[in-house]
Design a protein around this motif. Structure first.
Motif, PDB file in Angstrom:
ATOM      1  N   ASN A 733     -17.449 -29.432  21.991  1.00 51.65           N
ATOM      2  CA  ASN A 733     -18.112 -29.130  20.714  1.00 51.65           C
ATOM      3  C   ASN A 733     -19.620 -29.055  20.839  1.00 51.65           C
ATOM      4  OD1 ASN A 733     -18.614 -31.760  21.168  1.00 51.65           O
ATOM      5  ND2 ASN A 733     -17.576 -32.535  19.322  1.00 51.65           N
ATOM      6  N   GLN A 734     -20.078 -29.142  22.103  1.00 54.21           N
ATOM      7  CA  GLN A 734     -21.495 -28.957  22.408  1.00 54.21           C
ATOM      8  C   GLN A 734     -22.413 -29.833  21.540  1.00 54.21           C
ATOM      9  OE1 GLN A 734     -22.302 -24.732  22.242  1.00 54.21           O
ATOM     10  NE2 GLN A 734     -20.950 -24.288  23.970  1.00 54.21           N
ATOM     11  N   ASN A 735     -22.018 -31.061  21.409  1.00 57.22           N
ATOM     12  CA  ASN A 735     -22.869 -31.995  20.644  1.00 57.22           C
ATOM     13  C   ASN A 735     -23.569 -33.001  21.548  1.00 57.22           C
ATOM     14  OD1 ASN A 735     -20.735 -33.561  21.396  1.00 57.22           O
ATOM     15  ND2 ASN A 735     -20.391 -34.489  19.362  1.00 57.22           N
ATOM     16  N   THR A 736     -23.606 -32.704  22.888  1.00 53.20           N
ATOM     17  CA  THR A 736     -24.267 -33.541  23.919  1.00 53.20           C
ATOM     18  C   THR A 736     -23.595 -34.893  24.043  1.00 53.20           C
ATOM     19  OG1 THR A 736     -25.957 -34.585  22.543  1.00 53.20           O
ATOM     20  CG2 THR A 736     -26.479 -32.397  23.470  1.00 53.20           C
ATOM     21  N   TYR A 737     -22.351 -35.017  23.556  1.00 48.15           N
ATOM     22  CA  TYR A 737     -21.623 -36.277  23.640  1.00 48.15           C
ATOM     23  C   TYR A 737     -20.317 -35.999  24.379  1.00 48.15           C
ATOM     24  CZ  TYR A 737     -20.527 -41.014  22.067  1.00 48.15           C
ATOM     25  OH  TYR A 737     -20.258 -42.359  22.022  1.00 48.15           O
ATOM     26  N   PRO A 738     -20.053 -36.667  25.478  1.00 51.24           N
ATOM     27  CA  PRO A 738     -18.850 -36.368  26.246  1.00 51.24           C
ATOM     28  C   PRO A 738     -17.601 -36.403  25.368  1.00 51.24           C
ATOM     29  CG  PRO A 738     -20.267 -37.838  27.490  1.00 51.24           C
ATOM     30  CD  PRO A 738     -20.857 -37.709  26.128  1.00 51.24           C
ATOM     31  N   ASP A 739     -16.712 -35.399  25.634  1.00 56.55           N
ATOM     32  CA  ASP A 739     -15.518 -35.283  24.806  1.00 56.55           C
ATOM     33  C   ASP A 739     -14.662 -36.538  24.857  1.00 56.55           C
ATOM     34  OD1 ASP A 739     -16.367 -32.792  24.182  1.00 56.55           O
ATOM     35  OD2 ASP A 739     -14.998 -31.741  25.543  1.00 56.55           O
ATOM     36  N   GLU A 740     -14.601 -37.163  26.066  1.00 59.30           N
ATOM     37  CA  GLU A 740     -13.720 -38.311  26.190  1.00 59.30           C
ATOM     38  C   GLU A 740     -14.182 -39.486  25.334  1.00 59.30           C
ATOM     39  OE1 GLU A 740     -16.354 -38.395  30.011  1.00 59.30           O
ATOM     40  OE2 GLU A 740     -15.424 -36.931  28.654  1.00 59.30           O
ATOM     41  N   CYS A 741     -15.392 -39.372  24.804  1.00 60.74           N
ATOM     42  CA  CYS A 741     -15.911 -40.475  23.990  1.00 60.74           C
ATOM     43  C   CYS A 741     -15.732 -40.206  22.500  1.00 60.74           C
ATOM     44  CB  CYS A 741     -17.380 -40.722  24.307  1.00 60.74           C
ATOM     45  SG  CYS A 741     -17.683 -41.237  26.016  1.00 60.74           S
ATOM     46  N   GLU A 742     -15.000 -39.019  22.100  1.00 65.84           N
ATOM     47  CA  GLU A 742     -14.849 -38.732  20.691  1.00 65.84           C
ATOM     48  C   GLU A 742     -13.544 -37.960  20.455  1.00 65.84           C
ATOM     49  OE1 GLU A 742     -17.946 -36.219  19.224  1.00 65.84           O
ATOM     50  OE2 GLU A 742     -17.884 -34.878  20.939  1.00 65.84           O
TER      51      GLU A 742
END
Length: 787
Positions: A733-742
């Motif tokens: 989702n290109q929110n600079t937050y790794p996917d595995e963390c959300e």
């Protein structure tokens, strides 16, 4: 017998008291002070801890209001130092410079006990021994006197307090240089508080002292200590009770004795007195205090107070060969009706042979009445008899005497440090009459004579033809008799039995003659046999000439043959020679003058030229710029970023970023960051690779987390943005937050299959529900036929 258990108990108790704090007036535990178990005192308090505590106490408390009353001594500190330098004795020379504290210990029966604090200075040119656990140290005696209705009497005495550590203070001179506590160095002082001088266990019997040699046994043996008053300065209530002593004046005295000073012949000036007053609350408590404006009278035993108060008193002294000194003070008062009162006080300063009798000639035909005697009580187990001396008029003399030595060695002799008073009335006016003192202990001479006044019948002589007997002229003051010949001075001069070079009617032998050439000083000057460069009436040879150039010091200074840069009346060369001033840079100019004239800087304000601070090593100069390091720093010519009093340029330091600033200072002043607090600038850690910076923000990755500039949601020690950039984590989702963390939402390209699956699921559900409906409606519950 020496009792080790008791002696050990004494030591422990003594150390406990000493280490408790040497407080004002030295508070001794009453229960211990009153226990009468001390039969032998074997040594003074010992132990390095005790001595260190004694020194600490004196440094910190000697000037407290109670123990050291901060009243400037009459001569002042400078005067004291000048006296010591100007008349320095050969060998040690102790002078009691200050009686500085008083303490009342309590009352037992009709006796109150006190003690006096003392400060002594060494005015000699050698150190005085102050050795513990031997007899090579001073002892201190304290006495009290009363002057009442023209009668001077001793009313109290103490045993001898032992000194045991020389403090080497600067009370009399700022030039004291200590050689340690086992001796009192030249120009140095030592203070004993009233509490220490009244410490019972440290007071030895005076009866075992030979005052002529200042020798005493060590250790000493003594009777048990009497509670409260034992061994201290004891005074009877009757001698203090104010209603019975109106107008009385009181004085205390401090007396030091020490063998090395006595051997040097300097033991006649170590007694001083000071005036005190007695106050009370109309009960039985008699407090004493110093009288304002009356300071310690240096080198003057208390008997001199009688003359200081009453100039009509005459004082004479005699030094007994190979023994000590006695002083006689006397006064005659006309009572009226042809009767005269004769009053005498005889003081034994330090004669070991002591006095057995005192006699005044009484010619035939003289009537005598109302004779009396006053002595002072020995106490605390002293073996001496206290019987007053009876008076006998026989063989042309009125004599007071005690039992001879050969009959009773413990008879009530006039021993050292004591004053006995004698008086009588006579119907004849005074004339020259020598007093005779028979000595108590055997030896040569058997007796001594002191000049005095006694009753002398009138002769009818009237040399000045004024109608009055010459003796009456002299007594009432109509005529002087300066040479004590019994002849009025004017007759001595007129008849030629005395010369009078200056025609002032005073015999030449009575005039000042400082050079002892039998010519009055005034005549020496007027006749030209002596010079007087400063026209002060004193021959030049009698003036102070410290540099021994035959020119009085003030004339040396006035004509410029000697410098006096500090204007203290002493040639600079003498100030340097005496040690009263310093010239640390050896430029022949006093340091204080170098400073005041600006010829030497004193950047640190310590009254020492900077070049001397550097030479002595008391200041550093690490950069060799001739300026003390502390001044480089305070004057901002050198930085000291870490506040360690060393200029930064002199320190060994790392400069990883090559900015000429120590790394620890970069960090301290904030020119470089140190986010991990390891004293290494962050930029150096990054450059050396000891810290990573995956996001290239010039902040070590470990500090990105702690500083909140990056997150590590896994956590794997790598900033999230670096996980994503390196492909180790996705960010769909290109929110600079790794996917595995959300929780992740699929992309639009993936929605078709998902929709088809959802439609098929929905269709199946509809068919299933429709079939169930048909079966429910079949007749008789029949189910639809399954093909």
């Amino acid at each position: 017998m020496y009792n080790r258990r008791i002696a050990g108990r004494i030591r422990l108790l003594g150390l406990a008291v000493l280490l408790a704090g040497w407080q004002a007036c030295f508070r001794v535990d009453d229960a211990w002070a009153q226990e009468p178990y001390v039969t032998e005192w074997v040594e003074a308090p010992t132990g390095s801890e005790v001595l260190e505590e004694r020194a600490r106490w004196a440094r910190e408390a000697a000037h407290s209001a109670e123990e050291f009353d901060e009243v400037i001594i009459p001569q002042g500190r400078a005067g004291c130092a000048h006296q010591a330098m100007g008349a320095r004795s050969s060998g040690p020379d102790l002078v009691v410079a200050h009686l500085q504290a008083l303490k009342r210990w309590g009352r037992l029966g009709d006796i109150t006990a006190y003690s006096v604090g003392t400060t002594v200075c060494n005015f000699g040119d050698e150190s005085a021994l102050w050795i513990l656990n031997t007899n090579e140290h001073p002892i201190i005696a304290q006495h009290m006197y009363r002057l009442k209705n023209g009668r001077f009497e001793q009313i109290g005495m103490s045993w001898c307090a032992h000194t045991f550590f020389a403090l080497n203070g600067t009370f009399c001179s700022d030039q004291c240089v200590s050689d340690g506590g086992s001796e009192l160095s030249v120009r140095c002082s030592d203070t004993h508080s009233a509490g220490i001088n009244g410490l019972q266990a440290n007071c030895a019997p005076r009866y075992s002292v030979n005052a002529a040699t200042a020798s005493f046994p060590y250790p000493w043996i003594a009777p048990p200590i009497e509670a409260t008053i034992g061994r201290r300065l004891q005074v009877h209530d009757a001698d203090l009770y104010p209603p019975d002593n109106p107008g009385a004046l009181y004085f205390v005295e401090g007396h030091y004795l020490t063998a090395d000073e006595t051997a040097a012949g300097n033991d006649e000036n170590n007694v001083s007195y000071r005036r005190i007053e007695v106050t009370w609350d109309e009960g039985e408590v008699y407090d004493i205090d110093f009288v304002d404006g009356h300071e310690t009278q240096w080198q003057k035993p208390a008997i001199m107070a009688w003359q200081d108060v009453d100039p009509a008193v005459t004082v004479a002294y005699v030094d007994i060969p190979d023994d000590g000194r006695m002083i006689l003070a006397y006064k005659v008062t006309y009572l009226g009706g042809g009767w005269y009162h004769y009053e005498y006080a005889l003081y034994n300063m330090n004669s070991h042979r002591s006095g057995q009798s005192f006699s005044i000639p009484i010619p035939d035909g003289v009537s005598v009445s109302s004779n009396g005697f006053h002595g002072v009580d020995y106490h605390s187990g002293s073996p001496y008899d206290l019987t007053d001396w009876p008076a006998t008029l026989a063989e042309g003399s009125l004599t007071w005497e005690t039992t001879p030595y050969l009959s009773d060695p413990n008879a009530n002799a006039l021993r050292w440090g004591t004053t006995y008073t004698f008086w009588f009335d006579a119907d004849v006016p005074p004339g020259i009459a020598d007093a005779t003192v028979d000595l108590f202990r055997p030896g040569t001479p058997a007796s001594i004579e002191l000049p005095a006044l006694g009753p002398v019948p009138l002769t009818g002589a009237d040399c000045n033809s004024n109608g009055a007997d010459d003796a009456l002229d002299i007594f009432v003051g109509t005529s002087d008799d300066c040479n004590h010949t019994g002849i009025p001075d004017e007759c001595d001069v007129g008849e030629g039995t005395s010369l009078d070079c200056n025609t002032n009617s005073t015999p030449d032998e009575c005039e000042a003659d400082c050079n002892a050439n039998e010519i009055p000083d005034e005549c020496d000057i007027t006749e030209g046999t002596s010079l007087d460069c400063n026209t002060n009436g004193t021959p030049d040879e009698c003036e102070t000439d410290c540099n021994i150039n035959d020119i009085p010091d003030d004339c040396d200074i006035a004509v410029g043959t000697s410098d006096d840069c500090d204007s203290n009346g002493i040639p600079d060369s003498c100030s340097l020679a005496w040690g009263a001033a310093s010239d640390c840079n050896t430029n022949d100019v006093l340091d204080n003058c170098d400073l005041s004239a600006g010829t030497s800087p004193d950047c640190n304000g310590n009254s020492v030229p900077d070049e001397c601070d550097l030479a002595s090593g008391s200041s550093g100069d690490c950069n060799s710029n001739s300026v003390p390091d502390e001044c480089d720093i305070s004057g901002s010519t050198s930085a000291d970023c870490n506040d360690n009093d060393i200029p930064d340029e002199c320190e060994s330091y790392a400069d990883c970023n090559s900015n000429e600033i120590a790394d620890f200072c970069d960090v301290a002043v904030g020119t470089s960051g140190d986010c991990n607090y390891n004293s290494i600038p962050d930029e150096c850690e990054l450059a050396a690779g000891t810290s990573l910076d995956c996001n290239s923000n010039q902040i070590p990755d470990s500090c990105d987390f702690t500083g909140g500039t990056s997150e590590d949601c896994q956590p794997n020690g790598i900033p999230d943005e670096c996980d994503i950039a390196g492909g180790t984590s996705e960010d769909l989702n290109q929110n600079t937050y790794p996917d595995e963390c959300e929780g992740v939402v699929p992309a639009l390209s993936e929605w078709g299959p998902m929709v088809m699956a959802l439609l098929l699921l929905a269709a199946g559900t509809v068919v299933f529900r429709w079939r169930r409906l048909l079966m429910a409606r079949a007749p008789d519950g029949a189910r639809p036929h399954r093909e």
